[in-house]
Motif scaffolding. Structure first.
Motif, PDB file in Angstrom:
ATOM      1  N   MET A  60      29.951  48.718  17.865  1.00 62.65           N
ATOM      2  CA  MET A  60      30.193  48.802  16.433  1.00 62.65           C
ATOM      3  C   MET A  60      31.517  48.125  16.102  1.00 62.65           C
ATOM      4  O   MET A  60      32.487  48.272  16.821  1.00 62.65           O
ATOM      5  CB  MET A  60      30.236  50.251  15.982  1.00 62.65           C
ATOM      6  CG  MET A  60      28.905  50.937  16.023  1.00 62.65           C
ATOM      7  SD  MET A  60      29.023  52.575  15.308  1.00 62.65           S
ATOM      8  CE  MET A  60      27.471  53.207  15.837  1.00 62.65           C
TER       9      MET A  60
ATOM     10  N   LYS B 281      34.931  47.704  14.485  1.00 64.50           N
ATOM     11  CA  LYS B 281      35.912  48.644  13.936  1.00 64.50           C
ATOM     12  C   LYS B 281      36.325  48.261  12.519  1.00 64.50           C
ATOM     13  O   LYS B 281      36.677  49.125  11.732  1.00 64.50           O
ATOM     14  CB  LYS B 281      37.129  48.742  14.846  1.00 64.50           C
ATOM     15  CG  LYS B 281      38.043  47.549  14.837  1.00 64.50           C
ATOM     16  CD  LYS B 281      39.261  47.802  15.689  1.00 64.50           C
ATOM     17  CE  LYS B 281      40.226  46.656  15.569  1.00 64.50           C
ATOM     18  NZ  LYS B 281      41.466  46.901  16.276  1.00 64.50           N
TER      19      LYS B 281
ATOM     20  N   SER C 175      34.300  46.944  10.187  1.00 64.83           N
ATOM     21  CA  SER C 175      33.274  47.393   9.256  1.00 64.83           C
ATOM     22  C   SER C 175      33.340  48.908   9.074  1.00 64.83           C
ATOM     23  O   SER C 175      33.087  49.413   7.991  1.00 64.83           O
ATOM     24  CB  SER C 175      31.886  46.962   9.713  1.00 64.83           C
ATOM     25  OG  SER C 175      31.555  47.553  10.940  1.00 64.83           O
ATOM     26  N   ILE C 176      33.693  49.638  10.135  1.00 68.24           N
ATOM     27  CA  ILE C 176      33.856  51.092  10.014  1.00 68.24           C
ATOM     28  C   ILE C 176      35.048  51.404   9.114  1.00 68.24           C
ATOM     29  O   ILE C 176      34.979  52.278   8.261  1.00 68.24           O
ATOM     30  CB  ILE C 176      34.014  51.742  11.399  1.00 68.24           C
ATOM     31  CG1 ILE C 176      32.702  51.616  12.163  1.00 68.24           C
ATOM     32  CG2 ILE C 176      34.421  53.202  11.273  1.00 68.24           C
ATOM     33  CD1 ILE C 176      32.784  52.044  13.604  1.00 68.24           C
TER      34      ILE C 176
ATOM     35  N   ARG D 240      34.112  50.824   5.523  1.00 68.19           N
ATOM     36  CA  ARG D 240      33.264  51.916   5.033  1.00 68.19           C
ATOM     37  C   ARG D 240      34.082  53.178   4.805  1.00 68.19           C
ATOM     38  O   ARG D 240      33.829  53.935   3.884  1.00 68.19           O
ATOM     39  CB  ARG D 240      32.117  52.161   6.003  1.00 68.19           C
ATOM     40  CG  ARG D 240      31.041  51.105   5.859  1.00 68.19           C
ATOM     41  CD  ARG D 240      30.033  51.189   6.979  1.00 68.19           C
ATOM     42  NE  ARG D 240      28.922  50.253   6.813  1.00 68.19           N
ATOM     43  CZ  ARG D 240      28.967  48.972   7.086  1.00 68.19           C
ATOM     44  NH1 ARG D 240      30.083  48.433   7.528  1.00 68.19           N
ATOM     45  NH2 ARG D 240      27.911  48.201   6.910  1.00 68.19           N
TER      46      ARG D 240
ATOM     47  N   TYR E 255      21.190  51.424  10.903  1.00 69.49           N
ATOM     48  CA  TYR E 255      22.469  51.019  11.488  1.00 69.49           C
ATOM     49  C   TYR E 255      23.612  51.263  10.499  1.00 69.49           C
ATOM     50  O   TYR E 255      24.670  51.750  10.868  1.00 69.49           O
ATOM     51  CB  TYR E 255      22.409  49.542  11.898  1.00 69.49           C
ATOM     52  CG  TYR E 255      23.700  49.022  12.468  1.00 69.49           C
ATOM     53  CD1 TYR E 255      24.110  49.380  13.745  1.00 69.49           C
ATOM     54  CD2 TYR E 255      24.505  48.166  11.734  1.00 69.49           C
ATOM     55  CE1 TYR E 255      25.302  48.907  14.275  1.00 69.49           C
ATOM     56  CE2 TYR E 255      25.689  47.680  12.251  1.00 69.49           C
ATOM     57  CZ  TYR E 255      26.084  48.058  13.522  1.00 69.49           C
ATOM     58  OH  TYR E 255      27.263  47.593  14.040  1.00 69.49           O
ATOM     59  N   ASP E 256      23.370  50.951   9.229  1.00 69.11           N
ATOM     60  CA  ASP E 256      24.395  51.196   8.203  1.00 69.11           C
ATOM     61  C   ASP E 256      24.662  52.687   8.044  1.00 69.11           C
ATOM     62  O   ASP E 256      25.807  53.097   7.830  1.00 69.11           O
ATOM     63  CB  ASP E 256      23.959  50.607   6.863  1.00 69.11           C
ATOM     64  CG  ASP E 256      24.023  49.091   6.848  1.00 69.11           C
ATOM     65  OD1 ASP E 256      24.835  48.526   7.596  1.00 69.11           O
ATOM     66  OD2 ASP E 256      23.254  48.481   6.083  1.00 69.11           O
TER      67      ASP E 256
ATOM     68  N   LEU F  79      26.938  53.707  10.822  1.00 63.09           N
ATOM     69  CA  LEU F  79      28.322  53.299  10.549  1.00 63.09           C
ATOM     70  C   LEU F  79      28.975  54.215   9.513  1.00 63.09           C
ATOM     71  O   LEU F  79      30.139  54.589   9.652  1.00 63.09           O
ATOM     72  CB  LEU F  79      28.363  51.849  10.057  1.00 63.09           C
ATOM     73  CG  LEU F  79      28.091  50.772  11.089  1.00 63.09           C
ATOM     74  CD1 LEU F  79      28.066  49.400  10.420  1.00 63.09           C
ATOM     75  CD2 LEU F  79      29.113  50.801  12.197  1.00 63.09           C
TER      76      LEU F  79
ATOM     77  N   LYS G 274      29.839  57.506  11.134  1.00 69.32           N
ATOM     78  CA  LYS G 274      31.018  57.356  11.987  1.00 69.32           C
ATOM     79  C   LYS G 274      32.293  57.228  11.140  1.00 69.32           C
ATOM     80  O   LYS G 274      33.348  57.726  11.503  1.00 69.32           O
ATOM     81  CB  LYS G 274      30.859  56.141  12.896  1.00 69.32           C
ATOM     82  CG  LYS G 274      31.955  56.022  13.927  1.00 69.32           C
ATOM     83  CD  LYS G 274      31.563  55.079  15.017  1.00 69.32           C
ATOM     84  CE  LYS G 274      32.653  54.951  16.029  1.00 69.32           C
ATOM     85  NZ  LYS G 274      32.508  55.854  17.137  1.00 69.32           N
TER      86      LYS G 274
END
Length: 66
Positions: free
Chosen positions: A1, A3, A5-6, A9, A34-35, A38, A41
């Motif tokens: 994943m 980091k 994009s996390i 979000r 998948y989104d 994320l 998370k």
């Protein structure tokens, strides 16, 4: 994943929580599981406490194509 994009979000969720009114509900609808993973998370315990302090409910959902 990824980091980054996390982190993006996390900032997005934080903005939603800060703009939310107490005792409200919001759903974030995305296009893939998948989104949602994320977003889950990125929804850290700190953000969960902030949402709970406002009695704010945040849900993640997947939009399925027909």
């Amino acid at each position: 994943m990824n980091k980054y994009s996390i982190q993006q979000r996390r900032e997005y969720i934080k903005d939603i929580i800060f703009d939310a009114k107490p005792n409200s509900w919001t759903a974030i609808v995305v296009h893939s599981e998948y989104d949602v993973a994320l977003l889950n998370k990125a929804f850290t315990p700190s953000l969960k406490r902030k949402a709970a302090a406002k009695n704010f409910t945040l849900e993640f959902a997947v939009r399925t194509a027909r």
